[in-house]
Design a protein around this motif. Structure first.
Motif, short mmCIF file in Angstrom:
data_model
loop_
_atom_site.label_atom_id
_atom_site.label_comp_id
_atom_site.label_asym_id
_atom_site.label_seq_id
_atom_site.Cartn_x
_atom_site.Cartn_y
_atom_site.Cartn_z
N THR A 109 -2.77 14.10 -3.03
CA THR A 109 -2.22 13.09 -3.93
C THR A 109 -2.25 11.71 -3.28
OG1 THR A 109 -0.76 14.74 -4.90
CG2 THR A 109 -0.19 12.44 -5.26
N VAL A 110 -1.97 11.65 -1.97
CA VAL A 110 -1.98 10.37 -1.26
C VAL A 110 -3.41 9.83 -1.19
CG1 VAL A 110 -1.47 9.25 0.94
CG2 VAL A 110 0.07 10.99 0.04
N ARG A 111 -4.39 10.69 -0.94
CA ARG A 111 -5.79 10.23 -0.91
C ARG A 111 -6.23 9.72 -2.27
NH1 ARG A 111 -9.02 14.83 2.58
NH2 ARG A 111 -7.72 14.69 4.47
N GLN A 112 -5.83 10.40 -3.32
CA GLN A 112 -6.18 9.94 -4.66
C GLN A 112 -5.61 8.55 -4.91
OE1 GLN A 112 -4.70 12.45 -7.78
NE2 GLN A 112 -5.83 11.40 -9.39
N ALA A 113 -4.37 8.31 -4.50
CA ALA A 113 -3.76 7.00 -4.66
C ALA A 113 -4.49 5.96 -3.81
CB ALA A 113 -2.28 7.06 -4.29
N LEU A 114 -4.93 6.33 -2.61
CA LEU A 114 -5.69 5.40 -1.76
C LEU A 114 -7.01 5.03 -2.42
CD1 LEU A 114 -6.13 3.90 0.91
CD2 LEU A 114 -7.05 6.02 1.87
N GLY A 115 -7.69 6.01 -3.01
CA GLY A 115 -8.95 5.73 -3.70
C GLY A 115 -8.77 4.77 -4.86
N ARG A 116 -7.71 4.97 -5.63
CA ARG A 116 -7.47 4.08 -6.77
C ARG A 116 -7.07 2.68 -6.30
NH1 ARG A 116 -4.11 8.12 -10.91
NH2 ARG A 116 -5.90 9.45 -11.44
N LEU A 158 0.83 -1.20 0.00
CA LEU A 158 0.00 0.00 0.00
C LEU A 158 0.86 1.26 0.00
CD1 LEU A 158 -2.70 1.48 0.22
CD2 LEU A 158 -2.62 1.12 2.70
N CYS A 159 1.90 1.29 0.83
CA CYS A 159 2.73 2.50 0.94
C CYS A 159 3.50 2.76 -0.35
CB CYS A 159 3.67 2.38 2.12
SG CYS A 159 2.82 2.50 3.72
N SER A 160 3.90 1.71 -1.04
CA SER A 160 4.60 1.92 -2.31
C SER A 160 3.68 2.60 -3.32
CB SER A 160 5.11 0.59 -2.86
OG SER A 160 4.03 -0.27 -3.19
N THR A 161 2.37 2.35 -3.19
CA THR A 161 1.39 3.00 -4.07
C THR A 161 1.08 4.42 -3.59
OG1 THR A 161 0.38 0.87 -4.62
CG2 THR A 161 -0.94 2.84 -5.01
N LEU A 162 0.84 4.57 -2.28
CA LEU A 162 0.43 5.87 -1.75
C LEU A 162 1.51 6.93 -1.90
CD1 LEU A 162 -1.41 5.02 1.60
CD2 LEU A 162 -2.35 5.21 -0.69
N PHE A 163 2.75 6.55 -1.66
CA PHE A 163 3.84 7.52 -1.62
C PHE A 163 4.68 7.53 -2.88
CE2 PHE A 163 3.48 6.18 3.04
CZ PHE A 163 2.54 7.16 3.32
#
Length: 457
Positions: free
Chosen positions: A93-100, A31-36
């Motif tokens: 940007t992090v929230r957008q990545a979490l949504g995806r 998850l963190c590799s995606t979020l950040f």
């Protein structure tokens, strides 16, 4: 907007249900590799992962000091404080990545908009006001925010948050002290709820799904008018005193504004029985009586011509043994079946359970700082911690297995057991399927004019 829980006492709070450490670490890393991924600095990516890990593992209140005590010491506290309160990384940007990430395997059944009240002892935390909260029936000192949750029958994940700010927080002095951006303006709670959804849908490329919310503490007419103007399918709970106009397609010749409870009283004998499973661990089968009527927004003060003639579906719901009706819902999905609408409405229960069992336990309300961006960074990373906790416990779509009962896990490759609610209801108590109206209701005016005339009390 009901169903808000106050803080549990400190000594009653529990850490999230433990899962396998290896599985949790693997999920956290993924998850963190995606979020950040969009954070340019490696130290920011590392500190973000460390903060989420602290939210998951720290007992009690998840303040920066307590997280630092679990992970390191005073130097760690200073580094985490800077990362949350003073750093430059963009939480949007992090929230957008979490949504995806949350919707990567498929869209949710609905987006549920839910309020979050955060009681506070002091007056310096951003957004704190002392005011009356209708859900509690009392005056409280605290913050309030609206969250948007991706919701399925068996899980839900918070994706976006919007902190409600009154005009008192936007004077020059307080705005500067809390570092509130100039673009933030005072807004009523109804506007905050709508914008929490519309704001994330403008640029985040997330799937459009129905929006479900409890609007009893807001101006429901203004709320639904904004969703209609944005062409968003919405299902909103509201109070029965709200006036509506019966649509000519439902009862020709009827005009004038009528309170929703009187409209539902007129059709109390014309309805259907809907079976649905609640969101408790036992997944109990329940039955509700449902009646619907096509309506329009009030004829006076409706504003735009496009919303004045928009047909909506009014739905009254009653569970067995209760008065008719116990719930009023209004939706733009006029062709949806009552069973579909009832099951969508119950996703608010799913979100309430996950808020209590996961989000509150990973400290989503525990930010003790005073800055606007600091608050948003904390709840963003707490939402990510919620996703990790969800993915490493019980039923979730990332584990590759579906829990049928305690201790019984089925491989996804196996055929699913029969899940007909009618057969299950019949097995449980000989329930009988009741004919139910279709969404378009072409039969309703005829039936009402014949055997059961409309009688608005």
């Amino acid at each position: 907007m009901g169903a808000i829980a106050l803080y549990a006492e400190e000594d009653l709070r529990r850490p999230p249900e433990p899962g396998d450490d290896g599985s949790r670490n693997a999920t956290l890393d993924e998850l963190c590799s995606t979020l950040f991924a969009d954070l340019a600095r490696s130290d920011q990516r590392r500190t973000g992962t460390e903060y989420i890990q602290g939210l998951l593992r720290t007992d009690g209140r998840k303040s920066i000091r307590n997280i630092a005590g679990r992970l390191g010491g005073q130097a760690t506290e200073q580094r985490l404080h800077h990362f949350i309160c003073s750093s430059t990384w963009d939480w949007r940007t992090v929230r957008q990545a979490l949504g995806r990430y949350a919707t990567s395997d498929g869209p949710p059944q609905a987006w549920v908009v839910r309020p979050m009240v955060i009681p506070k002892a002091g007056e310096n935390s951003v957004g704190v006001d002392r005011r009356f909260f209708p859900a509690f029936g009392q005056v409280l000192n605290g913050q309030e925010a609206c969250g948007v949750w991706a919701a399925w029958d068996d899980r839900s994940i918070p994706i976006n948050w919007r902190l409600h700010l009154s005009g008192a927080w936007l004077d020059a002095d307080r705005r500067e002290r809390a570092s509130i951006p100039d673009s933030v303006v005072a807004e009523p709670l109804a506007h905050c709820a709508v914008e929490s959804y519309l704001g994330m849908m403008r640029d985040w490329d997330l799937p459009v799904r129905p929006v479900v919310l409890d609007g009893r503490a807001t101006n429901v007419i203004a709320t639904i008018r904004r969703f209609v103007a944005a062409s968003v399918p919405v299902l909103i709970r509201f109070n029965g005193t709200c006036p509506l106009t019966v649509a000519p397609t439902a009862v020709p010749g009827r005009s004038g504004d009528i309170p929703a409870d009187r409209i539902m009283a007129a059709v109390r004998h014309v309805g259907s029985t809907v079976f649905w499973r609640d969101h408790t661990p036992a997944a109990t089968m329940r039955a509700s009586t449902v009646s619907t009527m096509r309506v329009r927004l009030p004829s006076r003060g409706t504003g735009r011509q496009s919303t004045r003639h928009q047909e909506l579906l009014l739905m009254g719901v009653r569970e067995n043994g209760q008065r008719w009706p116990t719930e009023f819902w209004l939706t733009t999905m006029v062709d949806a079946r009552p069973a579909e609408l009832v099951r969508l409405s119950r996703l608010t229960q799913r979100v309430d359970l996950d808020f209590d069992d996961i989000s509150d336990q990973v400290g989503i309300r525990d930010f003790t700082g005073r800055s606007f961006d600091g608050w948003h960074r904390h709840v963003t990373l707490a939402s990510a911690a919620h996703a990790v906790a969800l993915a490493t416990r019980g039923t979730n779509r990332w584990t590759g297995a579906h829990r049928i009962a305690d201790g019984d896990v089925r491989d996804p490759a196996e055929p699913a057991p029969a899940r007909s609610v009618w057969r299950q209801a019949a097995a449980a108590g000989g329930a009988r399927r009741v004919p139910r109206p279709r969404g378009s209701q072409p039969w309703l005016p005829e039936l009402l004019r014949g055997r059961r005339p409309v009688d608005f009390p």
